[in-house]
Design a protein around this motif. Structure first.
Motif, mmCIF file in Angstrom:
data_model
loop_
_atom_site.group_PDB
_atom_site.id
_atom_site.type_symbol
_atom_site.label_atom_id
_atom_site.label_comp_id
_atom_site.label_asym_id
_atom_site.label_seq_id
_atom_site.Cartn_x
_atom_site.Cartn_y
_atom_site.Cartn_z
ATOM 1 N N ARG A 19 0.751 -0.890 -0.113
ATOM 2 C CA ARG A 19 0.166 -0.039 -0.360
ATOM 3 C C ARG A 19 0.636 0.902 -0.306
ATOM 4 O O ARG A 19 1.750 1.436 0.810
ATOM 5 N N ASP A 20 0.317 1.982 -0.788
ATOM 6 C CA ASP A 20 1.148 3.361 -0.814
ATOM 7 C C ASP A 20 0.489 4.481 -0.124
ATOM 8 O O ASP A 20 1.075 5.470 -0.045
ATOM 9 N N ASP A 21 -0.791 4.261 0.293
ATOM 10 C CA ASP A 21 -1.084 4.941 1.857
ATOM 11 C C ASP A 21 -1.203 5.330 3.257
ATOM 12 O O ASP A 21 -2.514 5.259 3.672
ATOM 13 N N LEU A 22 -0.419 4.282 3.129
ATOM 14 C CA LEU A 22 -0.306 3.998 5.138
ATOM 15 C C LEU A 22 0.473 5.268 4.973
ATOM 16 O O LEU A 22 0.559 5.887 5.474
ATOM 17 N N ALA A 23 -0.681 5.524 7.055
ATOM 18 C CA ALA A 23 0.061 7.065 7.939
ATOM 19 C C ALA A 23 1.488 6.242 8.170
ATOM 20 O O ALA A 23 2.138 5.301 8.414
ATOM 21 N N PRO A 24 2.359 7.701 8.714
ATOM 22 C CA PRO A 24 2.958 7.342 9.137
ATOM 23 C C PRO A 24 3.476 6.932 10.159
ATOM 24 O O PRO A 24 2.467 6.909 11.565
ATOM 25 N N PRO A 25 4.336 5.945 11.077
ATOM 26 C CA PRO A 25 4.881 4.999 11.916
ATOM 27 C C PRO A 25 3.891 5.867 13.384
ATOM 28 O O PRO A 25 5.295 7.135 13.392
ATOM 29 N N LYS A 26 3.353 5.345 14.140
ATOM 30 C CA LYS A 26 3.334 5.984 15.665
ATOM 31 C C LYS A 26 3.832 5.115 16.401
ATOM 32 O O LYS A 26 4.520 3.504 16.120
ATOM 33 N N LYS B 266 4.260 -2.606 5.048
ATOM 34 C CA LYS B 266 4.091 -2.237 3.681
ATOM 35 C C LYS B 266 2.913 -3.103 3.274
ATOM 36 O O LYS B 266 2.629 -1.717 2.202
ATOM 37 N N ARG B 267 2.163 -2.640 4.176
ATOM 38 C CA ARG B 267 0.882 -3.421 3.989
ATOM 39 C C ARG B 267 -0.624 -3.292 4.986
ATOM 40 O O ARG B 267 -1.479 -2.845 4.511
ATOM 41 N N TYR B 268 0.408 -2.655 6.278
ATOM 42 C CA TYR B 268 -0.589 -2.186 7.612
ATOM 43 C C TYR B 268 -0.348 -0.749 8.499
ATOM 44 O O TYR B 268 1.501 -0.883 8.367
ATOM 45 N N ASN B 269 -0.432 -0.274 8.714
ATOM 46 C CA ASN B 269 -0.380 1.252 9.426
ATOM 47 C C ASN B 269 0.198 0.925 10.668
ATOM 48 O O ASN B 269 -0.488 -0.349 11.950
ATOM 49 N N ILE B 270 1.294 1.587 11.898
ATOM 50 C CA ILE B 270 1.783 0.474 12.437
ATOM 51 C C ILE B 270 1.502 1.487 13.597
ATOM 52 O O ILE B 270 1.518 3.525 13.273
ATOM 53 N N VAL B 271 1.554 1.415 14.718
ATOM 54 C CA VAL B 271 0.258 1.824 15.123
ATOM 55 C C VAL B 271 0.897 2.170 17.276
ATOM 56 O O VAL B 271 0.525 2.420 18.070
ATOM 57 N N GLY C 168 7.352 -7.001 19.026
ATOM 58 C CA GLY C 168 7.090 -5.642 19.334
ATOM 59 C C GLY C 168 6.897 -4.155 18.851
ATOM 60 O O GLY C 168 5.966 -2.969 19.259
ATOM 61 N N THR C 169 6.795 -4.149 17.622
ATOM 62 C CA THR C 169 6.302 -3.062 15.865
ATOM 63 C C THR C 169 4.522 -4.062 16.220
ATOM 64 O O THR C 169 4.030 -4.832 15.463
ATOM 65 N N ILE C 170 3.695 -2.617 16.257
ATOM 66 C CA ILE C 170 2.030 -3.372 16.413
ATOM 67 C C ILE C 170 1.418 -2.952 14.670
ATOM 68 O O ILE C 170 1.734 -1.530 15.124
ATOM 69 N N PHE C 171 0.696 -3.488 14.538
ATOM 70 C CA PHE C 171 0.021 -3.097 12.924
ATOM 71 C C PHE C 171 -1.535 -3.124 13.063
ATOM 72 O O PHE C 171 -1.930 -3.974 14.137
ATOM 73 N N ASP C 172 -1.939 -2.271 12.344
ATOM 74 C CA ASP C 172 -3.376 -2.087 12.935
ATOM 75 C C ASP C 172 -3.787 -2.793 11.366
ATOM 76 O O ASP C 172 -3.873 -2.613 11.167
ATOM 77 N N VAL C 173 -4.424 -4.077 11.633
ATOM 78 C CA VAL C 173 -5.138 -4.751 10.701
ATOM 79 C C VAL C 173 -6.511 -5.491 10.302
ATOM 80 O O VAL C 173 -7.017 -5.867 9.901
ATOM 81 N N SER C 174 -7.006 -4.299 11.075
ATOM 82 C CA SER C 174 -8.703 -4.329 11.001
ATOM 83 C C SER C 174 -9.653 -4.232 9.874
ATOM 84 O O SER C 174 -10.175 -4.394 9.397
ATOM 85 N N HIS C 175 -8.503 -3.584 8.908
ATOM 86 C CA HIS C 175 -8.980 -3.846 7.172
ATOM 87 C C HIS C 175 -8.916 -5.141 6.695
ATOM 88 O O HIS C 175 -9.831 -5.287 5.805
ATOM 89 N N LYS C 176 -8.208 -6.320 7.361
ATOM 90 C CA LYS C 176 -8.466 -7.119 6.807
ATOM 91 C C LYS C 176 -9.292 -8.499 8.131
ATOM 92 O O LYS C 176 -8.710 -9.717 8.339
ATOM 93 N N ALA C 177 -9.996 -7.736 8.894
ATOM 94 C CA ALA C 177 -11.127 -8.350 9.060
ATOM 95 C C ALA C 177 -11.431 -9.988 9.388
ATOM 96 O O ALA C 177 -11.232 -11.248 10.146
ATOM 97 N N ASP C 178 -11.448 -9.775 7.677
ATOM 98 C CA ASP C 178 -11.989 -11.715 7.561
ATOM 99 C C ASP C 178 -10.449 -12.645 7.530
ATOM 100 O O ASP C 178 -10.932 -13.534 7.092
#
Length: 170
Positions: free
Chosen positions: A53-60, A151-156, A87-97
């Motif tokens: 994805r090229d629309d990822l938010a800046p890592p938190k 490369k696919r999920y936002n780091i939160v 130790g890096t936390i990714f938001d995988v919500s858009h792949k709830a399936d």
């Protein structure tokens, strides 16, 4: 009758390779691509994996303890689903399936399951953060998973439990 049997045999002989070729073109192959007489370079294989994805938010780097991370396991509708790797936390919500409650990779939701990812294991006892015992091959797999997620999920955030982070990852 003999002619009909012969036609069926010839038909199958032609159909089976055609089905195999169509399957390989549609789903790809783990083997190296092959060249036809008209090709000069291998064609890229199609993948059923999600693309980068090229629309990822800046890592938190918001701090989470392992206990806090448990609340993001996909069991509460409308709440984000988080997976931690090394130790890096990714938001995988858009792949709830895939990561949601009752789904195939929910074993990693709401926790750091680095060891299990490195081992390619869905066994709950391996879905733990401590991956110090992994051999070199499994560490490479774990690093590949971390790169894939990056490369696919936002780091939160980051897991802040000192015992959750192996010394080799600090």
């Amino acid at each position: 009758m003999l002619e009909l049997q012969t036609l069926v045999i010839y038909g199958l002989a032609l159909a089976i390779p055609a089905v195999y070729i169509a399957y390989r073109q549609l789903y790809g192959s783990s083997q190296a691509p092959t060249l036809t007489t008209q090709d000069t370079a291998p064609k890229p294989q199609k993948s059923i994996m999600q693309s980068t994805r090229d629309d990822l938010a800046p890592p938190k780097d918001d701090p989470f303890t392992l206990e806090q991370l448990k609340a993001y396991d996909g069991s509460t509708p409308g709440k984000p689903i988080y997976v931690a790797i090394k130790g890096t936390i990714f938001d995988v919500s858009h792949k709830a399936d895939v990561y949601g409650a009752g789904r195939s990779y929910n074993i990693f939701a709401g926790k750091d399951g680095s060891k299990g990812l490195g081992m390619s294991s869905l066994d709950p006892e391996n879905a733990v953060p401590d991956y110090t015992g992994l051999d070199e091959k499994d560490r490479k797999v774990l690093d590949d998973w971390h790169g894939f997620f990056s490369k696919r999920y936002n780091i939160v955030g980051k897991v802040v439990d000192p015992e959750a982070a192996p010394a080799s990852s600090l």
